[in-house]
Design an enzyme around this catalytic site. Structure first.
Site, mmCIF file in Angstrom:
data_model
loop_
_atom_site.group_PDB
_atom_site.id
_atom_site.type_symbol
_atom_site.label_atom_id
_atom_site.label_comp_id
_atom_site.label_asym_id
_atom_site.label_seq_id
_atom_site.Cartn_x
_atom_site.Cartn_y
_atom_site.Cartn_z
ATOM 1 N N TYR A 33 65.951 118.809 88.892
ATOM 2 C CA TYR A 33 65.620 120.100 89.488
ATOM 3 C C TYR A 33 66.300 120.255 90.836
ATOM 4 O O TYR A 33 66.837 119.286 91.390
ATOM 5 C CB TYR A 33 64.105 120.260 89.634
ATOM 6 N N GLU A 182 61.623 107.644 102.956
ATOM 7 C CA GLU A 182 61.613 109.105 103.104
ATOM 8 C C GLU A 182 60.213 109.616 102.784
ATOM 9 O O GLU A 182 59.316 108.832 102.477
ATOM 10 C CB GLU A 182 62.653 109.748 102.181
ATOM 11 N N LEU A 207 66.705 110.420 98.573
ATOM 12 C CA LEU A 207 67.438 111.582 98.088
ATOM 13 C C LEU A 207 68.338 112.056 99.235
ATOM 14 O O LEU A 207 67.872 112.170 100.374
ATOM 15 C CB LEU A 207 66.467 112.701 97.705
HETATM 16 N N1 PDD Z 1 62.207 118.214 97.881
HETATM 17 N N2 PDD Z 1 63.468 113.675 99.673
HETATM 18 C C1 PDD Z 1 62.747 114.023 98.591
HETATM 19 C C2 PDD Z 1 62.038 112.955 97.829
HETATM 20 C C3 PDD Z 1 62.687 115.374 98.207
HETATM 21 O O1 PDD Z 1 61.981 115.717 97.104
HETATM 22 C C4 PDD Z 1 63.355 116.359 98.974
HETATM 23 C C5 PDD Z 1 63.329 117.812 98.603
HETATM 24 C C6 PDD Z 1 64.073 115.948 100.107
HETATM 25 C C7 PDD Z 1 64.842 116.909 100.960
HETATM 26 O O2 PDD Z 1 65.956 117.436 100.266
HETATM 27 P P1 PDD Z 1 66.538 118.882 100.632
HETATM 28 O O3 PDD Z 1 66.823 118.876 102.085
HETATM 29 O O4 PDD Z 1 67.783 118.987 99.818
HETATM 30 O O5 PDD Z 1 65.498 119.891 100.244
HETATM 31 C C8 PDD Z 1 64.118 114.593 100.409
HETATM 32 C C9 PDD Z 1 62.083 119.582 97.388
HETATM 33 C C10 PDD Z 1 62.123 120.593 98.472
HETATM 34 C C11 PDD Z 1 60.836 119.654 96.515
HETATM 35 O O6 PDD Z 1 60.612 118.693 95.785
HETATM 36 O O7 PDD Z 1 60.126 120.646 96.554
#
Ligand code: PDD
Length: 285
Positions: A33, A182, A207
């Site tokens: 996703y 994280e 991630l």
């Molecule tokens: N989550 N780490 C994890 C485990 C994440 O699920 C996310 C993002 C991030 C940050 O990634 P980004 O900056 O690309 O949004 C880091 C999304 C927002 C979610 O699961 O809703």
């Protein structure tokens, strides 16, 4: 206002949007996703999100259902049909619907694609950033390919719920060496007493957040000092500032970790400045 979703080639009313009970996302969590921020009706960092989506699909050997350009058209259409000015758009691709069997389905089974969009309250999110959030730490019990943005998020779900039950908004995963990896859905950062920003390198252990990537550009442009390395929980407790990054909340200050106040329990100047600069550096499309 009625809502709409895109499901496998059709734009449907939200209440009619359904996938098959033998969809592999439903049965195995066999899918990936992306979540993109929407601002002024425009997608933030669409290109980077779709590039990371391709990485996730390739690593799981899920066939790409369409080009990034075609996906972009659908994302925008769902945002427009739901009249989202500020909010986010969610995209999910699974290995398709097929008789339950752990091995991959036959090659003619198409991947499933679902897109939804939802408005969020900007004033409420700004208020949250102005007050900052609390986080708790939990052991990192995830698999070792968390660089893939898979929909299989059970450890993240349980970690977030544990945080909520302890009056916090986010949980930070900590590996066996005591190093913060994280958040349950965010990347984790601190600012040391010497004013250096610290965040873990984007290897397979986290991630590679798109917000994180863009923020590295902001940090460079502002000439701030940065170390991409793991930091321990002890270091975080003693930090001047802490914050999390994600597409859903950009830069969000952390003011408590495991009940200990960080930086006097108020959002710090570095996180606040990075939050306000972010969209000057992000791509809008
Ligand atoms: N989550 N780490 C994890 C485990 C994440 O699920 C996310 C993002 C991030 C940050 O990634 P980004 O900056 O690309 O949004 C880091 C999304 C927002 C979610 O699961 O809703």
């Amino acid at each position: 206002m009625s809502r709409y979703a895109y499901v496998n080639g059709r734009y449907l009313r939200f209440c009619d949007a359904k996938v098959h009970i033998e969809d592999r996302g439903y049965q195995f969590g066999d899918g990936v996703y992306e979540v993109c921020e929407v601002r002024g009706g425009r997608l933030i960092d669409e290109r980077r999100h779709l590039a990371r989506l391709q990485h996730s699909l390739d690593e799981l050997r899920i066939r790409t259902p369409m080009t990034p350009r075609a996906l972009g058209v659908i994302l925008r259409e769902v945002v427009a049909r739901n009249r989202v000015s500020y909010g986010n758009v969610y995209l999910q691709i699974t290995r398709g619907a097929s008789r339950r069997d752990h091995g991959f389905p036959p090659p003619d089974v198409p991947a499933s694609l679902v897109v939804t969009a939802r408005p969020l309250n900007l004033a409420r999110n700004e208020a949250l950033a102005a007050s900052g959030i609390a986080v708790i730490s939990v052991p990192d019990n995830r698999w070792d390919r968390v660089d893939i943005k898979t929909i299989g998020l059970l450890p993240n779900v349980l970690a977030r719920q544990a945080a909520l039950e302890r009056g916090a908004r986010e949980a930070w995963f900590v590996d066996k060496g005591g190093v913060v990896t994280e958040g349950a859905s965010t990347n984790a950062w601190i600012v040391t007493a010497a004013g250096t920003l610290v965040t873990r390198p984007a290897d397979h252990g986290i991630l590679r957040g798109i917000t994180r990537t863009v923020l590295l550009d902001v940090i460079k442009a502002k000439g701030l000092s940065l170390e991409e390395r793991g930091f321990t929980l002890q270091e975080a407790y003693a930090a001047n500032e802490a914050f999390v990054t994600a597409a859903t909340q950009v830069v969000l200050p952390v003011v408590r970790i495991d009940g200990r106040a960080i930086g006097g329990g108020k959002p710090g100047p570095v996180a606040t400045a990075l939050r306000s600069e972010f969209h000057r550096f992000a791509e809008q499309s």
